[in-house]
Design a protein around this motif. Structure first.
Motif, PDB file in Angstrom:
ATOM      1  N   GLY A 111       0.838  -1.124  -0.089  1.00 43.41           N
ATOM      2  CA  GLY A 111       0.042   0.096   0.121  1.00 43.41           C
ATOM      3  C   GLY A 111       1.060   1.220   0.081  1.00 43.41           C
ATOM      4  N   ILE A 112       2.052   1.125  -0.485  1.00 46.54           N
ATOM      5  CA  ILE A 112       3.164   2.414  -0.631  1.00 46.54           C
ATOM      6  C   ILE A 112       3.125   2.923  -2.071  1.00 46.54           C
ATOM      7  N   ASP A 113       2.871   4.232  -2.082  1.00 46.59           N
ATOM      8  CA  ASP A 113       2.964   4.813  -3.478  1.00 46.59           C
ATOM      9  C   ASP A 113       4.586   5.241  -3.597  1.00 46.59           C
ATOM     10  N   SER A 114       5.028   5.367  -4.808  1.00 51.60           N
ATOM     11  CA  SER A 114       6.416   5.866  -5.040  1.00 51.60           C
ATOM     12  C   SER A 114       6.522   6.469  -6.187  1.00 51.60           C
ATOM     13  N   VAL A 115       7.801   7.074  -6.474  1.00 50.36           N
ATOM     14  CA  VAL A 115       8.168   7.761  -7.472  1.00 50.36           C
ATOM     15  C   VAL A 115       9.705   7.699  -7.823  1.00 50.36           C
ATOM     16  N   LEU A 116      10.043   7.603  -8.799  1.00 50.55           N
ATOM     17  CA  LEU A 116      11.423   7.298  -9.184  1.00 50.55           C
ATOM     18  C   LEU A 116      12.318   8.455  -9.311  1.00 50.55           C
ATOM     19  N   PHE A 117      13.270   8.788  -8.882  1.00 51.97           N
ATOM     20  CA  PHE A 117      14.437   9.830  -9.410  1.00 51.97           C
ATOM     21  C   PHE A 117      15.576   9.135  -9.787  1.00 51.97           C
ATOM     22  N   ASN A 118      15.849   9.144 -11.262  1.00 54.47           N
ATOM     23  CA  ASN A 118      16.916   8.359 -11.471  1.00 54.47           C
ATOM     24  C   ASN A 118      17.973   9.243 -12.689  1.00 54.47           C
ATOM     25  N   ASP A 119      17.655  10.616 -12.186  1.00 50.18           N
ATOM     26  CA  ASP A 119      18.558  11.606 -12.952  1.00 50.18           C
ATOM     27  C   ASP A 119      20.081  11.567 -12.281  1.00 50.18           C
ATOM     28  N   LEU A 120      20.849  10.466 -12.346  1.00 51.45           N
ATOM     29  CA  LEU A 120      22.063  10.506 -11.768  1.00 51.45           C
ATOM     30  C   LEU A 120      23.376  10.037 -12.599  1.00 51.45           C
ATOM     31  N   PRO A 121      23.841  10.939 -13.785  1.00 52.23           N
ATOM     32  CA  PRO A 121      24.619  10.461 -14.765  1.00 52.23           C
ATOM     33  C   PRO A 121      25.913  10.082 -14.166  1.00 52.23           C
ATOM     34  N   PRO A 142      28.085  11.325  -7.327  1.00 52.46           N
ATOM     35  CA  PRO A 142      26.906  12.591  -6.834  1.00 52.46           C
ATOM     36  C   PRO A 142      27.549  14.064  -6.808  1.00 52.46           C
ATOM     37  N   THR A 143      26.843  14.979  -7.470  1.00 49.56           N
ATOM     38  CA  THR A 143      27.060  16.523  -7.079  1.00 49.56           C
ATOM     39  C   THR A 143      26.168  17.000  -6.493  1.00 49.56           C
ATOM     40  N   ASP A 144      26.353  18.361  -6.137  1.00 51.62           N
ATOM     41  CA  ASP A 144      25.312  19.078  -5.593  1.00 51.62           C
ATOM     42  C   ASP A 144      24.150  19.320  -6.387  1.00 51.62           C
ATOM     43  N   THR A 145      24.477  19.648  -7.441  1.00 48.21           N
ATOM     44  CA  THR A 145      23.190  19.788  -8.611  1.00 48.21           C
ATOM     45  C   THR A 145      22.397  18.737  -8.553  1.00 48.21           C
ATOM     46  N   MET A 146      22.951  17.615  -8.749  1.00 45.32           N
ATOM     47  CA  MET A 146      21.966  16.345  -8.886  1.00 45.32           C
ATOM     48  C   MET A 146      21.143  16.045  -7.557  1.00 45.32           C
ATOM     49  N   ILE A 147      21.690  16.485  -6.259  1.00 46.38           N
ATOM     50  CA  ILE A 147      21.191  16.522  -5.059  1.00 46.38           C
ATOM     51  C   ILE A 147      19.865  17.189  -4.922  1.00 46.38           C
ATOM     52  N   TYR A 148      20.104  18.439  -5.365  1.00 41.65           N
ATOM     53  CA  TYR A 148      19.053  19.597  -5.241  1.00 41.65           C
ATOM     54  C   TYR A 148      17.936  19.268  -6.297  1.00 41.65           C
ATOM     55  N   SER A 149      18.524  18.688  -7.334  1.00 42.91           N
ATOM     56  CA  SER A 149      17.370  18.184  -8.215  1.00 42.91           C
ATOM     57  C   SER A 149      16.432  16.983  -7.508  1.00 42.91           C
ATOM     58  N   GLY A 150      17.044  16.047  -6.730  1.00 44.03           N
ATOM     59  CA  GLY A 150      16.111  15.001  -6.118  1.00 44.03           C
ATOM     60  C   GLY A 150      15.250  15.835  -4.989  1.00 44.03           C
ATOM     61  N   VAL A 151      16.140  16.820  -4.236  1.00 42.21           N
ATOM     62  CA  VAL A 151      15.126  17.477  -3.320  1.00 42.21           C
ATOM     63  C   VAL A 151      13.991  18.082  -3.866  1.00 42.21           C
ATOM     64  N   ASP A 152      14.065  18.698  -5.208  1.00 39.60           N
ATOM     65  CA  ASP A 152      12.850  19.149  -5.789  1.00 39.60           C
ATOM     66  C   ASP A 152      12.046  18.108  -5.818  1.00 39.60           C
ATOM     67  N   VAL A 153      12.203  17.006  -6.501  1.00 41.22           N
ATOM     68  CA  VAL A 153      11.181  15.944  -6.616  1.00 41.22           C
ATOM     69  C   VAL A 153      10.641  15.254  -5.197  1.00 41.22           C
ATOM     70  N   PHE A 154      11.442  15.082  -4.318  1.00 41.21           N
ATOM     71  CA  PHE A 154      10.854  14.755  -3.029  1.00 41.21           C
ATOM     72  C   PHE A 154       9.936  15.541  -2.570  1.00 41.21           C
ATOM     73  N   LYS A 155      10.127  16.835  -2.657  1.00 39.78           N
ATOM     74  CA  LYS A 155       8.835  18.021  -2.113  1.00 39.78           C
ATOM     75  C   LYS A 155       7.823  18.195  -2.815  1.00 39.78           C
ATOM     76  N   LYS A 156       8.084  18.076  -4.365  1.00 36.59           N
ATOM     77  CA  LYS A 156       6.886  18.231  -5.280  1.00 36.59           C
ATOM     78  C   LYS A 156       6.215  17.095  -5.399  1.00 36.59           C
ATOM     79  N   GLU A 157       6.639  15.884  -5.024  1.00 31.54           N
ATOM     80  CA  GLU A 157       5.916  14.653  -5.094  1.00 31.54           C
ATOM     81  C   GLU A 157       5.024  14.490  -3.693  1.00 31.54           C
ATOM     82  N   GLY A 158       5.332  15.457  -2.717  1.00 33.99           N
ATOM     83  CA  GLY A 158       5.076  14.894  -1.202  1.00 33.99           C
ATOM     84  C   GLY A 158       5.602  13.764  -0.546  1.00 33.99           C
ATOM     85  N   CYS A 159       6.469  13.101  -1.121  1.00 31.95           N
ATOM     86  CA  CYS A 159       7.238  11.803  -0.207  1.00 31.95           C
ATOM     87  C   CYS A 159       7.546  11.963   0.971  1.00 31.95           C
TER      88      CYS A 159
END
Length: 385
Positions: free
Chosen positions: A57-67, A70-87
């Motif tokens: 019963g757990i919803d999920s969303v993928l964040f796989n923009d990790l070329p 890790p860099t700071d810009t990749m991490i901030y992108s992940g933070v945006d997805v986490f917040k926008k998707e309400g994870c």
């Protein structure tokens, strides 16, 4: 002796571990951000994780923009997805990059400012719970309070730590490592070996971490060459997954030393995978510091069968280093030249790399602490090979 030993509160190890972990994961939240890579996504493993979550019963969303790493810009992108998707919790699935990124995203989803603002400080906060699922046997990030990223503003590869970022659940299924190519198997295996050797020879070593380190080192010496020759050998894969975890547990209390300190700048400036740069540096760095604790290195020589109890500490330590050098050659660890680095550019960056290494504080964990000039000499030796 007094020490503070930390590890993930729940670790599930073995084939089918995710299904066993599922009811515990259900307790962490309603919607997961799955931090992974595009290759893992293509294999279908990310979808399998999503199906297991859906059954709970757990919803999920993928964040796989990790070329890359890790860099700071990749991490901030992940933070945006986490917040926008309400994870409300995070699953890291993959090698060191997704696992480290998951930790960093959890931190920066709560903390104000930029990651670089917290360099040299222990991160504190009510961070989203973490579930970490490795698909390589190397970083041990599934067991640690550490993460590493490259700050794009300074080209520095920085180490951060936080007790609050220890995963709530570590899920270790060796079958997820079966598809790792030979190069990844060797690189990650050498990373785990470096963790275990450095932790054992660290000035913060304890009797408890010694147990984890010695077992990990013996497993890797025995099973990494086997897995490098036959990636389908289940026994080898299982032993390496366990060894990587053991080494990860150990560095939580007795951290890495000079090899990691000097390796991170190579990764940041020349984009050499972390395991390779560790392996390139391993014997030369340890040769330079082993006289600070001959007894510890000699013990390693005895444990792997390269030395005997009758050897003097110095002789035993030298025998271990010789065995380690032969081991890296057996695995065809490349030199800087063979890897294809621009050696003139490398020479021009040696001063910065040594400066960044010492600034990280990691080399100070050695019993013998090298100067900046001595670290530059090691970089010179690598360049001359």
């Amino acid at each position: 002796m007094t020490f503070n030993f930390t590890s993930a509160p729940r670790t599930i190890i073995g084939e089918g571990a995710l299904n066993i972990a599922a009811p515990y994961i259900k307790e962490l939240g309603k919607k997961a951000l799955i931090v992974t890579g595009k290759i893992i996504t293509k294999t279908g493993l990310a979808a399998q994780v999503q199906e297991v979550l859906k059954a709970q019963g757990i919803d999920s969303v993928l964040f796989n923009d990790l070329p890359g790493e890790p860099t700071d810009t990749m991490i901030y992108s992940g933070v945006d997805v986490f917040k926008k998707e309400g994870c409300d919790f995070i699953i890291g699935l993959g090698g060191g990059t997704p696992l480290d990124s998951a930790k960093a995203i959890a931190a920066m989803a709560v903390l104000p400012g930029k990651l670089i603002d917290y360099f040299g400080k222990e991160l504190k906060g009510n961070f989203a719970p973490l579930v970490l699922i490795p698909t390589t046997a190397g970083t041990g990030s599934e067991a640690t309070k550490y993460f590493v990223f490259t700050d794009t503003g300074t080209d520095a590869k920085l180490l951060f730590k936080s007790e609050d970022l220890l995963p709530k659940i570590a899920v270790i299924d060796y079958t997820y490592t079966m598809t790792s190519p030979v190069s990844v198997t060797i690189n990650t295996g050498m990373d785990a070996l470096t963790h275990a050797i450095e932790s054992f020879t660290c000035r913060k070593a304890t009797p408890v971490t010694d147990l984890y380190c010695l077992d990990a080192i013996k497993r890797i010496f025995k099973w990494l060459p086997v897995a490098a020759k036959d990636g389908n050998d289940k026994e080898a894969r299982e032993n390496l997954a366990l060894a990587a975890y053991e080494a990860g547990v150990a560095i939580n209390t007795s951290p890495t030393t000079i090899v990691h300190g000097m390796s991170r700048p190579i990764g940041a400036l020349f984009h050499v995978p972390h395991g390779i740069s560790n392996a390139m540096l391993l014997t030369e760095c340890l040769k330079a510091v082993m006289d600070g604790c001959y007894e510890r290195f000699a013990r390693l020589g005895i444990e792997i069968g390269a030395a005997s109890e009758s050897c003097s500490p110095k002789e035993g330590a030298e025998k271990f280093i010789s065995a380690l050098e032969a081991f890296t050659k057996e695995l065809n660890v490349p030199t800087l030249r063979e890897y294809g680095l621009n050696l003139e550019e490398f020479a021009a960056k040696e001063d910065k790399m040594a400066t960044d290494s010492l600034a990280s504080g990691t080399p100070a964990n050695c019993w013998k602490i090298l100067t900046k000039e001595e670290e530059i000499q090691i970089y010179d030796i690598l360049r001359s090979k």
